[in-house]
Design an enzyme around this catalytic site. Structure first.
Site, PDB file in Angstrom:
ATOM      1  N   ASP A  94      21.639  39.479 142.603  1.00 53.13           N
ATOM      2  CA  ASP A  94      20.456  40.284 142.279  1.00 53.13           C
ATOM      3  C   ASP A  94      20.332  40.614 140.794  1.00 53.13           C
ATOM      4  O   ASP A  94      19.819  41.661 140.416  1.00 53.13           O
ATOM      5  CB  ASP A  94      20.449  41.601 143.101  1.00 53.13           C
ATOM      6  N   LYS A 134      17.810  36.480 138.770  1.00 54.55           N
ATOM      7  CA  LYS A 134      17.817  35.013 138.591  1.00 54.55           C
ATOM      8  C   LYS A 134      16.441  34.417 138.879  1.00 54.55           C
ATOM      9  O   LYS A 134      15.993  33.507 138.188  1.00 54.55           O
ATOM     10  CB  LYS A 134      18.848  34.365 139.544  1.00 54.55           C
ATOM     11  N   GLY A 153      17.813  36.457 147.896  1.00 48.58           N
ATOM     12  CA  GLY A 153      16.458  37.010 147.847  1.00 48.58           C
ATOM     13  C   GLY A 153      16.063  37.024 146.387  1.00 48.58           C
ATOM     14  O   GLY A 153      16.576  37.818 145.620  1.00 48.58           O
ATOM     15  N   HIS A 154      15.207  36.102 145.989  1.00 46.19           N
ATOM     16  CA  HIS A 154      14.833  35.956 144.583  1.00 46.19           C
ATOM     17  C   HIS A 154      13.377  36.382 144.402  1.00 46.19           C
ATOM     18  O   HIS A 154      12.484  35.819 145.036  1.00 46.19           O
ATOM     19  CB  HIS A 154      15.049  34.506 144.122  1.00 46.19           C
ATOM     20  N   GLN A 206      23.243  34.123 144.726  1.00 46.04           N
ATOM     21  CA  GLN A 206      24.317  35.116 144.696  1.00 46.04           C
ATOM     22  C   GLN A 206      24.821  35.293 143.251  1.00 46.04           C
ATOM     23  O   GLN A 206      24.104  34.982 142.322  1.00 46.04           O
ATOM     24  CB  GLN A 206      25.476  34.750 145.645  1.00 46.04           C
TER      25      GLN A 206
HETATM   26  P1  GDP Z   1      17.864  37.713 142.085  1.00 46.41           P
HETATM   27  O1  GDP Z   1      18.406  37.687 143.460  1.00 46.41           O
HETATM   28  O2  GDP Z   1      18.925  37.531 141.051  1.00 46.41           O
HETATM   29  O3  GDP Z   1      16.712  36.773 141.874  1.00 46.41           O
HETATM   30  O4  GDP Z   1      17.289  39.192 141.852  1.00 46.41           O
HETATM   31  P2  GDP Z   1      16.402  40.052 142.906  1.00 46.41           P
HETATM   32  O5  GDP Z   1      15.042  39.501 142.931  1.00 46.41           O
HETATM   33  O6  GDP Z   1      17.105  40.212 144.203  1.00 46.41           O
HETATM   34  O7  GDP Z   1      16.452  41.474 142.229  1.00 46.41           O
HETATM   35  C1  GDP Z   1      15.987  41.696 140.945  1.00 46.41           C
HETATM   36  C2  GDP Z   1      14.882  42.762 141.004  1.00 46.41           C
HETATM   37  O8  GDP Z   1      14.609  43.252 139.708  1.00 46.41           O
HETATM   38  C3  GDP Z   1      13.562  42.210 141.518  1.00 46.41           C
HETATM   39  O9  GDP Z   1      12.889  43.238 142.201  1.00 46.41           O
HETATM   40  C4  GDP Z   1      12.833  41.846 140.237  1.00 46.41           C
HETATM   41  O10 GDP Z   1      11.413  41.866 140.393  1.00 46.41           O
HETATM   42  C5  GDP Z   1      13.279  42.957 139.325  1.00 46.41           C
HETATM   43  N1  GDP Z   1      13.376  42.603 137.899  1.00 46.41           N
HETATM   44  C6  GDP Z   1      13.754  41.434 137.328  1.00 46.41           C
HETATM   45  N2  GDP Z   1      13.817  41.558 135.989  1.00 46.41           N
HETATM   46  C7  GDP Z   1      13.485  42.835 135.715  1.00 46.41           C
HETATM   47  C8  GDP Z   1      13.396  43.604 134.502  1.00 46.41           C
HETATM   48  O11 GDP Z   1      13.662  43.136 133.408  1.00 46.41           O
HETATM   49  N3  GDP Z   1      13.036  44.923 134.631  1.00 46.41           N
HETATM   50  C9  GDP Z   1      12.755  45.501 135.822  1.00 46.41           C
HETATM   51  N4  GDP Z   1      12.427  46.779 135.834  1.00 46.41           N
HETATM   52  N5  GDP Z   1      12.828  44.801 136.981  1.00 46.41           N
HETATM   53  C10 GDP Z   1      13.198  43.508 136.923  1.00 46.41           C
HETATM   54  P1  IMO Z   2      20.899  36.726 145.527  1.00 45.92           P
HETATM   55  O1  IMO Z   2      20.780  35.234 145.427  1.00 45.92           O
HETATM   56  C1  IMO Z   2      23.371  40.181 146.418  1.00 45.92           C
HETATM   57  C2  IMO Z   2      26.428  39.700 149.499  1.00 45.92           C
HETATM   58  C3  IMO Z   2      26.250  40.524 150.760  1.00 45.92           C
HETATM   59  C4  IMO Z   2      27.707  40.752 151.138  1.00 45.92           C
HETATM   60  C5  IMO Z   2      28.353  39.422 150.768  1.00 45.92           C
HETATM   61  C6  IMO Z   2      28.497  38.450 151.927  1.00 45.92           C
HETATM   62  O2  IMO Z   2      19.645  37.411 145.909  1.00 45.92           O
HETATM   63  O3  IMO Z   2      21.538  37.290 144.299  1.00 45.92           O
HETATM   64  P2  IMO Z   2      26.764  36.913 153.205  1.00 45.92           P
HETATM   65  O4  IMO Z   2      25.517  37.254 153.958  1.00 45.92           O
HETATM   66  O5  IMO Z   2      26.541  35.986 152.074  1.00 45.92           O
HETATM   67  O6  IMO Z   2      27.875  36.464 154.100  1.00 45.92           O
HETATM   68  O7  IMO Z   2      27.260  38.314 152.594  1.00 45.92           O
HETATM   69  O8  IMO Z   2      27.517  38.834 149.779  1.00 45.92           O
HETATM   70  N1  IMO Z   2      25.279  38.845 149.126  1.00 45.92           N
HETATM   71  C7  IMO Z   2      24.435  39.138 148.142  1.00 45.92           C
HETATM   72  N2  IMO Z   2      24.351  40.215 147.340  1.00 45.92           N
HETATM   73  N3  IMO Z   2      22.538  39.148 146.238  1.00 45.92           N
HETATM   74  C8  IMO Z   2      22.618  38.052 147.007  1.00 45.92           C
HETATM   75  O9  IMO Z   2      21.885  36.945 146.787  1.00 45.92           O
HETATM   76  C9  IMO Z   2      23.576  38.021 148.047  1.00 45.92           C
HETATM   77  N4  IMO Z   2      23.907  37.122 148.991  1.00 45.92           N
HETATM   78  C10 IMO Z   2      24.957  37.637 149.638  1.00 45.92           C
HETATM   79  O10 IMO Z   2      25.563  41.710 150.484  1.00 45.92           O
HETATM   80  O11 IMO Z   2      28.261  41.739 150.305  1.00 45.92           O
HETATM   81 MG    MG Z   3      18.445  38.902 145.170  1.00 43.25          MG
END
Ligand code: GDP
Ligand code: IMO
Ligand code: MG
Length: 424
Positions: free
Chosen positions: A14, A17, A41-42, A224
């Site tokens: 998270d 990416k 979850g991107h 991840q």
């Molecule tokens: P990922 O799994 O690495 O793609 O990240 P996620 O999408 O799960 O979580 C990142 C969250 O931060 C999402 O809700 C994005 O919309 C948000 N986000 C990304 N970059 C920024 C930033 O620079 N500032 C803020 N406030 N939110 C951001």
């Molecule tokens: P993105 O791509 C954050 C974490 C879960 C748990 C561990 C194992 O959005 O960054 P799993 O379901 O993979 O067996 O869970 O890994 N986890 C993540 N945490 N971002 C993710 O993906 C994750 N994918 C798995 O919360 O701790």
């Molecule tokens: Mg994510």
């Protein structure tokens, strides 16, 4: 010449990416996912529209870009269909530009059931998985009784392989009335999906290698974070795939020279969702502030994310594991308005100061962070587009991180929206 780049998460996932991949996708011809599954979850925010992708590469919003899902991904065929339906509803076509490896193992309904049952049996020692069936699907793959995408096109073989699951997963299937154990139904539903996938299946390794030979540019999208890597992360509090750079080679069938640049995505502070060690975690008002300000709630599960200060010791380890060339720092704006920022530069383990992670990463839950304090800034950095326009203390914070990690900062994200980015 444009480079073939890999974008990896440097913490526990998270990091943002999705946003970084979406931006870099503009300069690439092909965007490829290589590991993980719908546990990812991107998020991508374009204008006021928010997209959340679990399996689809984050380049899919760029019409005309080719998107690839490699053999290293565990594919939930029903889940990806839902994502494709959302694309179509939004007028985005995936025809002739989404390609999937036939060797991708499938995540099937019973994997999700097993994930949930196993988490339940772990009791208070549970891992906090996303319950997306990821672990059980990778177990089947490594045990060599997984079901692959290609099996959808050989109904007899598919039937036999599904029936075999009943034998080897007796403890979950026998006497269960959970509909996820209904293999006849799974069989029928899978056959219904065969026509959807048939035109999407290609030899991914050949496709990417030939594309590189003809001068095309590839962007590899990690899921991840490196600290969740099944070999190199905080095992057993990890996911079940190689989230570090090597995962791209085995997950797509490419050699090391198919990657020119390793870009690590680093959130300006740290978060983790699920259980496991987290030395700089803040279980106080500051932790709540980061969570609220950063909207730190899981993209896949909605769970509140644990929040804490930046951990440079863990990041040094990750930079080394991946050979990170440059970083993209995200969510800088979330730190606006703080008087003081802390960064962990060492750990105290049994009264001894260490500047690297312990040999046994499980001992990360015993270390105490040793902090350096840096001054914060009061200005709103949201949407700032140039490094020079950042408050002096924000620049100093970023420069401190880059100097410690000995990497250049390539991008700084100052908001969730696509446009809110500094290209350094
Ligand atoms: P990922 O799994 O690495 O793609 O990240 P996620 O999408 O799960 O979580 C990142 C969250 O931060 C999402 O809700 C994005 O919309 C948000 N986000 C990304 N970059 C920024 C930033 O620079 N500032 C803020 N406030 N939110 C951001
Ligand atoms: P993105 O791509 C954050 C974490 C879960 C748990 C561990 C194992 O959005 O960054 P799993 O379901 O993979 O067996 O869970 O890994 N986890 C993540 N945490 N971002 C993710 O993906 C994750 N994918 C798995 O919360 O701790
Ligand atoms: Mg994510």
């Amino acid at each position: 010449m444009a480079k073939n780049r890999i974008v990896l998460g440097c913490q526990w996932g998270d990091e943002g990416k999705g946003k970084i991949v979406d931006l870099l996708a503009a300069e690439a011809d092909i965007i490829a996912r290589f590991q993980g599954g719908a546990n990812a979850g991107h998020t991508i925010v374009v204008d006021d529209r928010k997209y959340k992708f679990h399996l689809l590469p984050s380049g899919i919003l760029h019409e005309g870009k080719q998107c690839v899902i490699g053999n290293g991904v565990v594919l939930d065929p029903f889940g990806i269909k839902e994502e494709l339906d959302v694309l179509v509803e939004n007028g985005i076509s995936y025809r002739d530009r989404l390609w999937i490896s036939p060797a991708a193992n499938l995540v099937l309904p019973y994997h999700k059931l097993i994930d949930a049952v196993q988490e339940h049996s772990r009791g208070t020692a549970n891992l906090g998985t996303t319950k997306r069936g990821i672990g059980p699907a990778y177990v089947d793959k490594v045990a060599r009784h997984g079901i692959r995408l290609v099996d959808l096109f050989a109904p007899e073989r598919l039937k036999k392989r599904l029936e075999f699951q009943r034998t080897i997963k007796e403890q979950y299937f026998t006497g269960s009335d959970d509909e996820r154990t209904d293999l006849d139904r799974t069989y029928r539903e899978l056959l219904q999906l065969a026509d959807l996938f048939r035109p999407l299946v290609i030899d991914v390794s050949r496709y990417i290698n030939e594309a590189i030979d003809s001068g095309k540019t590839i962007l590899y999208e990690g899921a991840q974070g490196s600290l969740l890597d099944v070999d190199l992360g905080t095992y057993p509090f990890a996911t079940s795939s190689n989230t570090t750079v090597g995962g791209a080679l085995t997950g797509l069938g490419i050699g090391p020279r198919a990657i020119d640049e390793v870009i690590g995505v680093v959130k300006a502070y740290t978060t983790r969702v699920g259980a496991g060690p987290f030395p700089t975690e803040l279980v106080d008002d500051m932790g709540d502030r980061l969570r609220n300000q950063g909207d730190e709630f899981g993209t896949t599960t909605g769970r509140p994310r644990r929040c804490g200060w930046l951990d440079l010791v863990a990041l040094r380890h990750v930079v080394r594991l991946n050979g990170v060339d440059a970083i993209a720092v995200t969510k800088l704006d979330v730190l606006d308005g703080l008087d003081e920022l802390k960064v962990c530069h060492a750990y105290d383990l049994d009264g001894k100061i260490i500047t690297d992670v312990p040999l046994d990463l499980a001992r990360l839950n015993e270390v105490k962070p040793v902090y350096t304090s840096l001054p914060g800034w009061s200005e709103d950095t949201t949407g700032i587009l140039s490094f020079a326009d950042l408050p002096a203390n924000a620049r100093a914070y970023l420069e401190y991180i880059a100097a410690d990690l000995k990497v250049e900062i390539k991008m700084v994200s100052t908001g969730a929206k696509r446009k809110e980015i500094i290209m350094v």
